[in-house]
Design a protein around this motif. Sequence first.
Motif, PDB file in Angstrom:
ATOM      1  N   CYS A  17      45.110  32.618 -21.760  1.00  0.00           N
ATOM      2  CA  CYS A  17      44.226  33.192 -22.772  1.00  0.00           C
ATOM      3  C   CYS A  17      43.848  34.637 -22.455  1.00  0.00           C
ATOM      4  O   CYS A  17      43.320  35.336 -23.316  1.00  0.00           O
ATOM      5  CB  CYS A  17      42.950  32.373 -22.894  1.00  0.00           C
ATOM      6  N   LEU A  18      44.058  35.066 -21.227  1.00  0.00           N
ATOM      7  CA  LEU A  18      43.703  36.422 -20.851  1.00  0.00           C
ATOM      8  C   LEU A  18      44.648  37.415 -21.525  1.00  0.00           C
ATOM      9  O   LEU A  18      45.834  37.165 -21.672  1.00  0.00           O
ATOM     10  CB  LEU A  18      43.777  36.593 -19.333  1.00  0.00           C
ATOM     11  N   ALA A  19      44.098  38.542 -21.964  1.00  0.00           N
ATOM     12  CA  ALA A  19      44.925  39.547 -22.632  1.00  0.00           C
ATOM     13  C   ALA A  19      45.862  40.200 -21.629  1.00  0.00           C
ATOM     14  O   ALA A  19      45.458  40.615 -20.554  1.00  0.00           O
ATOM     15  CB  ALA A  19      44.027  40.599 -23.258  1.00  0.00           C
ATOM     16  N   ALA A  20      47.119  40.245 -21.982  1.00  0.00           N
ATOM     17  CA  ALA A  20      48.105  40.908 -21.134  1.00  0.00           C
ATOM     18  C   ALA A  20      48.182  42.371 -21.542  1.00  0.00           C
ATOM     19  O   ALA A  20      47.903  42.730 -22.683  1.00  0.00           O
ATOM     20  CB  ALA A  20      49.457  40.238 -21.292  1.00  0.00           C
ATOM     21  N   ALA A  21      48.560  43.207 -20.604  1.00  0.00           N
ATOM     22  CA  ALA A  21      48.660  44.630 -20.896  1.00  0.00           C
ATOM     23  C   ALA A  21      49.831  45.220 -20.126  1.00  0.00           C
ATOM     24  O   ALA A  21      50.179  44.755 -19.054  1.00  0.00           O
ATOM     25  CB  ALA A  21      47.364  45.337 -20.506  1.00  0.00           C
ATOM     26  N   GLY A  22      50.435  46.224 -20.724  1.00  0.00           N
ATOM     27  CA  GLY A  22      51.543  46.917 -20.091  1.00  0.00           C
ATOM     28  C   GLY A  22      51.178  48.355 -19.800  1.00  0.00           C
ATOM     29  O   GLY A  22      50.161  48.862 -20.267  1.00  0.00           O
ATOM     30  N   ASP A  23      51.993  49.011 -19.025  1.00  0.00           N
ATOM     31  CA  ASP A  23      51.784  50.418 -18.700  1.00  0.00           C
ATOM     32  C   ASP A  23      52.926  51.239 -19.278  1.00  0.00           C
ATOM     33  O   ASP A  23      54.068  50.797 -19.306  1.00  0.00           O
ATOM     34  CB  ASP A  23      51.756  50.629 -17.183  1.00  0.00           C
ATOM     35  N   LEU A  24      52.596  52.418 -19.718  1.00  0.00           N
ATOM     36  CA  LEU A  24      53.585  53.370 -20.209  1.00  0.00           C
ATOM     37  C   LEU A  24      53.587  54.550 -19.253  1.00  0.00           C
ATOM     38  O   LEU A  24      52.562  55.204 -19.047  1.00  0.00           O
ATOM     39  CB  LEU A  24      53.216  53.831 -21.623  1.00  0.00           C
ATOM     40  N   VAL A  25      54.734  54.795 -18.624  1.00  0.00           N
ATOM     41  CA  VAL A  25      54.881  55.906 -17.687  1.00  0.00           C
ATOM     42  C   VAL A  25      55.737  56.958 -18.385  1.00  0.00           C
ATOM     43  O   VAL A  25      56.872  56.686 -18.771  1.00  0.00           O
ATOM     44  CB  VAL A  25      55.525  55.460 -16.365  1.00  0.00           C
ATOM     45  N   PRO A 128      55.819  46.485 -23.466  1.00  0.00           N
ATOM     46  CA  PRO A 128      55.820  45.037 -23.246  1.00  0.00           C
ATOM     47  C   PRO A 128      54.411  44.507 -22.968  1.00  0.00           C
ATOM     48  O   PRO A 128      53.490  45.277 -22.696  1.00  0.00           O
ATOM     49  CB  PRO A 128      56.713  44.866 -22.015  1.00  0.00           C
ATOM     50  N   ALA A 129      54.279  43.179 -23.009  1.00  0.00           N
ATOM     51  CA  ALA A 129      52.986  42.550 -22.756  1.00  0.00           C
ATOM     52  C   ALA A 129      52.548  42.706 -21.306  1.00  0.00           C
ATOM     53  O   ALA A 129      51.360  42.665 -21.009  1.00  0.00           O
ATOM     54  CB  ALA A 129      53.047  41.071 -23.126  1.00  0.00           C
ATOM     55  N   ALA A 130      53.491  42.884 -20.408  1.00  0.00           N
ATOM     56  CA  ALA A 130      53.163  43.056 -18.993  1.00  0.00           C
ATOM     57  C   ALA A 130      54.238  43.933 -18.368  1.00  0.00           C
ATOM     58  O   ALA A 130      55.326  44.079 -18.911  1.00  0.00           O
ATOM     59  CB  ALA A 130      53.093  41.708 -18.290  1.00  0.00           C
ATOM     60  N   GLY A 131      53.916  44.527 -17.250  1.00  0.00           N
ATOM     61  CA  GLY A 131      54.872  45.401 -16.574  1.00  0.00           C
ATOM     62  C   GLY A 131      54.761  46.823 -17.098  1.00  0.00           C
ATOM     63  O   GLY A 131      53.735  47.214 -17.637  1.00  0.00           O
ATOM     64  N   GLU A 132      55.827  47.576 -16.931  1.00  0.00           N
ATOM     65  CA  GLU A 132      55.787  48.962 -17.364  1.00  0.00           C
ATOM     66  C   GLU A 132      57.066  49.348 -18.080  1.00  0.00           C
ATOM     67  O   GLU A 132      58.116  48.729 -17.873  1.00  0.00           O
ATOM     68  CB  GLU A 132      55.537  49.908 -16.196  1.00  0.00           C
ATOM     69  N   VAL A 133      56.941  50.345 -18.909  1.00  0.00           N
ATOM     70  CA  VAL A 133      58.093  50.943 -19.560  1.00  0.00           C
ATOM     71  C   VAL A 133      58.048  52.432 -19.238  1.00  0.00           C
ATOM     72  O   VAL A 133      56.969  53.030 -19.178  1.00  0.00           O
ATOM     73  CB  VAL A 133      58.096  50.667 -21.090  1.00  0.00           C
ATOM     74  N   ARG A 134      59.212  53.008 -18.981  1.00  0.00           N
ATOM     75  CA  ARG A 134      59.296  54.420 -18.633  1.00  0.00           C
ATOM     76  C   ARG A 134      60.038  55.165 -19.731  1.00  0.00           C
ATOM     77  O   ARG A 134      60.989  54.639 -20.309  1.00  0.00           O
ATOM     78  CB  ARG A 134      60.023  54.617 -17.307  1.00  0.00           C
ATOM     79  N   THR A 135      59.583  56.382 -19.997  1.00  0.00           N
ATOM     80  CA  THR A 135      60.237  57.235 -20.980  1.00  0.00           C
ATOM     81  C   THR A 135      60.015  58.680 -20.582  1.00  0.00           C
ATOM     82  O   THR A 135      59.258  58.971 -19.662  1.00  0.00           O
ATOM     83  CB  THR A 135      59.700  56.933 -22.400  1.00  0.00           C
ATOM     84  N   ALA A 136      60.693  59.570 -21.280  1.00  0.00           N
ATOM     85  CA  ALA A 136      60.558  61.006 -20.979  1.00  0.00           C
ATOM     86  C   ALA A 136      60.359  61.774 -22.286  1.00  0.00           C
ATOM     87  O   ALA A 136      60.853  61.361 -23.334  1.00  0.00           O
ATOM     88  CB  ALA A 136      61.791  61.514 -20.244  1.00  0.00           C
ATOM     89  N   VAL A 137      59.640  62.870 -22.177  1.00  0.00           N
ATOM     90  CA  VAL A 137      59.393  63.769 -23.306  1.00  0.00           C
ATOM     91  C   VAL A 137      59.639  65.182 -22.830  1.00  0.00           C
ATOM     92  O   VAL A 137      59.159  65.583 -21.761  1.00  0.00           O
ATOM     93  CB  VAL A 137      57.935  63.633 -23.814  1.00  0.00           C
ATOM     94  N   ALA A 138      60.386  65.952 -23.616  1.00  0.00           N
ATOM     95  CA  ALA A 138      60.601  67.379 -23.310  1.00  0.00           C
ATOM     96  C   ALA A 138      59.664  68.207 -24.186  1.00  0.00           C
ATOM     97  O   ALA A 138      59.631  68.028 -25.407  1.00  0.00           O
ATOM     98  CB  ALA A 138      62.048  67.761 -23.578  1.00  0.00           C
ATOM     99  N   LEU A 139      58.878  69.066 -23.557  1.00  0.00           N
ATOM    100  CA  LEU A 139      57.997  69.949 -24.311  1.00  0.00           C
ATOM    101  C   LEU A 139      58.807  71.101 -24.882  1.00  0.00           C
ATOM    102  O   LEU A 139      59.688  71.650 -24.223  1.00  0.00           O
ATOM    103  CB  LEU A 139      56.890  70.499 -23.399  1.00  0.00           C
ATOM    104  N   ARG A 140      58.480  71.442 -26.114  1.00  0.00           N
ATOM    105  CA  ARG A 140      59.167  72.548 -26.792  1.00  0.00           C
ATOM    106  C   ARG A 140      58.155  73.379 -27.549  1.00  0.00           C
ATOM    107  O   ARG A 140      57.139  72.875 -27.998  1.00  0.00           O
ATOM    108  CB  ARG A 140      60.187  72.000 -27.794  1.00  0.00           C
ATOM    109  N   ASN A 141      58.477  74.641 -27.705  1.00  0.00           N
ATOM    110  CA  ASN A 141      57.685  75.498 -28.582  1.00  0.00           C
ATOM    111  C   ASN A 141      58.272  75.344 -29.978  1.00  0.00           C
ATOM    112  O   ASN A 141      59.446  75.627 -30.179  1.00  0.00           O
ATOM    113  CB  ASN A 141      57.754  76.955 -28.140  1.00  0.00           C
ATOM    114  N   ARG A 142      57.491  74.881 -30.907  1.00  0.00           N
ATOM    115  CA  ARG A 142      57.911  74.615 -32.282  1.00  0.00           C
ATOM    116  C   ARG A 142      59.383  74.668 -32.343  1.00  0.00           C
ATOM    117  O   ARG A 142      60.184  74.747 -33.042  1.00  0.00           O
ATOM    118  CB  ARG A 142      57.363  75.569 -33.303  1.00  0.00           C
TER     119      ARG A 142
END
Length: 142
Positions: A17-25, A128-142
């Motif tokens: 019944c406890l709420a599961a949570a994931g992390d986003l890296v 996901p409901a538990a664990g972590e997911v990894r992603t990448a973002v590139a910063l850009r000027n407009r």
Amino acid sequence: MPLRRLCLVLPLAFAPCLAAAGDLVVTVHGVASAEGLVRVAACPPEGYPDGTCRFLARAPARPGSMELRIAGLPEGRFGLSAYHDADADGRLGKDWLGRPTEPLGFGNDAPVGRFGPPGFEAASIAVPAAGEVRTAVALRNR
């Protein structure tokens, strides 16, 4: 003795019944300077791209690439955005036409459109409901 066993078993019975949570890296690439902060936001569909996002991370800027973690996200899809808040005012800088003046990026490296940010589907990440997911973002000027 039976009471002791009950105390040990009862928490296990309610564990599902406890709420599961994931992390986003998020690895943010292209930070140009050490001025200000790098900010990352994960927003549900109704809050993306410029609504209220409860799930945020920020860190002092470092040139190059940085890794930020948003912990405790509920399972689901979130629109991801990041920007280099060089003046550390807590807002994305814009010119008189409303165009961003600070580098920014979106989930899946979705491109900024001619008339605004990418849509939710293009910039969203599944958490996901538990664990972590990894992603990448590139910063850009407009």
